[in-house]
Design an enzyme around this catalytic site. Structure first.
Site, PDB file in Angstrom:
ATOM      1  N   LYS A   1     -19.862  43.219  18.077  1.00 19.99           N
ATOM      2  CA  LYS A   1     -19.334  42.113  17.281  1.00 19.99           C
ATOM      3  C   LYS A   1     -18.062  42.602  16.609  1.00 19.99           C
ATOM      4  O   LYS A   1     -18.072  43.631  15.928  1.00 19.99           O
ATOM      5  CB  LYS A   1     -20.344  41.663  16.227  1.00 19.99           C
ATOM      6  CG  LYS A   1     -19.877  40.442  15.438  1.00 19.99           C
ATOM      7  CD  LYS A   1     -20.965  39.968  14.468  1.00 19.99           C
ATOM      8  CE  LYS A   1     -20.579  38.637  13.830  1.00 19.99           C
ATOM      9  NZ  LYS A   1     -19.431  38.747  12.918  1.00 19.99           N
TER      10      LYS A   1
ATOM     11  N   ASN B   1     -17.567  32.956  17.148  1.00 16.59           N
ATOM     12  CA  ASN B   1     -18.002  33.034  15.751  1.00 16.59           C
ATOM     13  C   ASN B   1     -16.817  32.689  14.840  1.00 16.59           C
ATOM     14  O   ASN B   1     -15.708  33.120  15.083  1.00 16.59           O
ATOM     15  CB  ASN B   1     -18.524  34.450  15.467  1.00 16.59           C
ATOM     16  CG  ASN B   1     -18.914  34.686  14.018  1.00 16.59           C
ATOM     17  OD1 ASN B   1     -18.539  35.707  13.450  1.00 16.59           O
ATOM     18  ND2 ASN B   1     -19.657  33.792  13.424  1.00 16.59           N
ATOM     19  N   GLY B   2     -17.118  31.881  13.815  1.00 14.22           N
ATOM     20  CA  GLY B   2     -16.091  31.569  12.837  1.00 14.22           C
ATOM     21  C   GLY B   2     -15.943  30.090  12.573  1.00 14.22           C
ATOM     22  O   GLY B   2     -15.663  29.313  13.478  1.00 14.22           O
TER      23      GLY B   2
ATOM     24  N   GLN C   1     -28.495  45.627  14.638  1.00 16.18           N
ATOM     25  CA  GLN C   1     -27.069  45.963  14.555  1.00 16.18           C
ATOM     26  C   GLN C   1     -26.886  47.302  13.851  1.00 16.18           C
ATOM     27  O   GLN C   1     -27.456  47.551  12.796  1.00 16.18           O
ATOM     28  CB  GLN C   1     -26.281  44.890  13.812  1.00 16.18           C
ATOM     29  CG  GLN C   1     -24.765  45.139  13.892  1.00 16.18           C
ATOM     30  CD  GLN C   1     -23.929  44.132  13.143  1.00 16.18           C
ATOM     31  OE1 GLN C   1     -23.940  44.100  11.916  1.00 16.18           O
ATOM     32  NE2 GLN C   1     -23.184  43.323  13.884  1.00 16.18           N
TER      33      GLN C   1
ATOM     34  N   PRO D   1     -25.780  38.441  12.171  1.00 18.26           N
ATOM     35  CA  PRO D   1     -26.311  39.457  11.254  1.00 18.26           C
ATOM     36  C   PRO D   1     -25.470  39.475   9.985  1.00 18.26           C
ATOM     37  O   PRO D   1     -24.243  39.588  10.046  1.00 18.26           O
ATOM     38  CB  PRO D   1     -26.147  40.764  12.044  1.00 18.26           C
ATOM     39  CG  PRO D   1     -24.996  40.497  12.981  1.00 18.26           C
ATOM     40  CD  PRO D   1     -25.025  39.028  13.294  1.00 18.26           C
ATOM     41  N   MET D   2     -26.112  39.345   8.831  1.00 18.54           N
ATOM     42  CA  MET D   2     -25.385  39.334   7.559  1.00 18.54           C
ATOM     43  C   MET D   2     -26.142  40.168   6.536  1.00 18.54           C
ATOM     44  O   MET D   2     -27.308  39.887   6.231  1.00 18.54           O
ATOM     45  CB  MET D   2     -25.210  37.902   7.057  1.00 18.54           C
ATOM     46  CG  MET D   2     -24.259  37.060   7.899  1.00 18.54           C
ATOM     47  SD  MET D   2     -24.149  35.352   7.338  1.00 18.54           S
ATOM     48  CE  MET D   2     -25.667  34.666   8.036  1.00 18.54           C
TER      49      MET D   2
ATOM     50  N   ARG E   1     -22.023  31.884   7.805  1.00 18.81           N
ATOM     51  CA  ARG E   1     -22.108  31.281   6.470  1.00 18.81           C
ATOM     52  C   ARG E   1     -22.601  29.835   6.503  1.00 18.81           C
ATOM     53  O   ARG E   1     -23.142  29.348   5.507  1.00 18.81           O
ATOM     54  CB  ARG E   1     -20.736  31.358   5.784  1.00 18.81           C
ATOM     55  CG  ARG E   1     -20.333  32.786   5.398  1.00 18.81           C
ATOM     56  CD  ARG E   1     -18.915  32.819   4.848  1.00 18.81           C
ATOM     57  NE  ARG E   1     -17.944  32.439   5.871  1.00 18.81           N
ATOM     58  CZ  ARG E   1     -16.759  31.881   5.603  1.00 18.81           C
ATOM     59  NH1 ARG E   1     -16.418  31.623   4.352  1.00 18.81           N
ATOM     60  NH2 ARG E   1     -15.925  31.585   6.586  1.00 18.81           N
TER      61      ARG E   1
ATOM     62  N   CYS F   1     -17.122  44.222  10.256  1.00 20.40           N
ATOM     63  CA  CYS F   1     -17.316  44.131   8.808  1.00 20.40           C
ATOM     64  C   CYS F   1     -16.008  44.446   8.085  1.00 20.40           C
ATOM     65  O   CYS F   1     -15.447  45.525   8.262  1.00 20.40           O
ATOM     66  CB  CYS F   1     -18.410  45.087   8.337  1.00 20.40           C
ATOM     67  SG  CYS F   1     -18.683  45.001   6.547  1.00 20.40           S
TER      68      CYS F   1
END
Length: 329
Positions: A141, A202-203, A70, A16-17, A227, A101
């Site tokens: 998250k 994630n990452g 989210q 989710p972004m 990303r 975030c």
């Protein structure tokens, strides 16, 4: 992977972004292999105050299952009520809590990664959302911690599991790192080995090979791509091939990539109106042209897009004048 009672058919998850993963882009990513998608983060306070701009953010597509919404916030009453509103209005398969975030206006208010500074509060937030979720699985998250001197992910993950959280997604950076430096996958592996619930890694997943590598290295149940998907929803196809041990398919020709971009913007216009969709298309279209030689003029034209007619005009020009610059992915 199973999150609570929800079966997710592959380990590939779209992160989710905010400002990126709207319904249109999530639709494209699902068509190209994302097994599970989650909305942009939704403010619990905005839900409680019945903000009309917030409701469309949590709309799931008719085929978007399993799909999650989210939520972010730190006020316990608001988080419980917000989760109940999400359950009632959006009917998601999963509700995810944002504890990662790093944006100052979020984190400095105690929301998002701000919750990493108060683990007891983070757990109370999770319990509140679980109460409001009416049996819908609740996930979290999060990041490693606030900074490198306060790595709390293992302790917090264990606490969250104990209060009923159904899965954890861990981004291998601290809040202070934002998106700089390198994601530390060692902590993800440590958390995975310590928990019995699913862990999603994630990452620094910028290719199909990265997706396969992070899963092998950490032992995680899933991989969340963030990303790395900018302008490249085909990363999910490439990750599928990498996981199967097959050759990584190249990106489609530039003309086909442009057609996908245009379709995304047309879907967005249906969902949120042409004006907003075209303003948001500016950054997306520039991402689609990343690595394409001599694209400077057309990126400048993209920055002026205000209508779908502009999108079609620019696309015709790109197809006429530019050639592939990153066909090997």
């Amino acid at each position: 992977m199973r999150i609570g009672s929800v079966h997710i058919p592959s380990p590939l998850v779209l992160a989710p972004m905010a400002g990126v993963t709207d319904l249109a882009f999530r639709t494209i990513c699902r068509e190209l292999g994302a097994a599970y998608t989650i909305t942009e983060m939704v403010s619990a306070k905005a839900l409680c105050y019945q903000d009309k701009k917030t409701l469309p953010l949590m709309e799931l597509g008719p085929e978007e299952h399993p799909g999650g919404v989210q939520i972010f916030g730190s006020d316990l009453a608001c988080m419980e009520e917000g989760a109940a509103i999400i359950w009632e209005v959006a009917h998601p398969d999963i509700i995810d809590i944002n504890m990662g975030c790093p944006v100052p206006k979020v984190a400095n208010n105690g929301d998002g990664s701000g919750l990493l500074r108060d683990l007891d509060k983070a757990c109370r937030v999770a319990e509140a959302v679980i109460r409001g979720a009416r049996g819908t699985p609740v996930t979290v998250k999060m990041r490693l911690g606030w900074d490198k001197g306060n790595i709390v992910c293992l302790d917090l993950a264990k606490m969250l599991e104990s209060v009923g959280v159904a899965a954890i997604t861990l981004h291998g950076r601290t809040k202070v790192q934002m998106y700089s430096g390198t994601a530390n996958w060692d902590y993800i592996r440590e958390v995975k080995h310590a928990l019995s619930i699913p862990v999603i890694a994630n990452g620094d997943v910028f290719s199909g090979q990265d997706a396969a590598r992070i899963l092998r290295y950490t032992g995680a149940d899933g991989v969340m791509i963030a990303r790395g998907v900018f302008g490249n929803p085909w990363i999910f196809q490439q990750a599928q091939a990498a996981l199967r041990g097959e050759p990584i398919p190249p990106l489609p020709p530039l003309a086909q990539r442009c057609d996908t971009a245009v379709r995304q913007f047309e879907l967005a216009a249906q969902n949120k109106g042409e004006k907003i969709a075209c303003l948001e298309a500016r950054k997306h279209y520039a991402w689609y042209l990343k690595g394409v030689p001599y694209a400077g003029y057309w990126k400048s034209e993209i920055s002026k897009i205000t209508t779908l007619a502009d999108v079609y005009r620019v696309t015709a020009g790109i197809k006429r004048e530019l050639r592939d610059g990153r066909g090997d992915g």
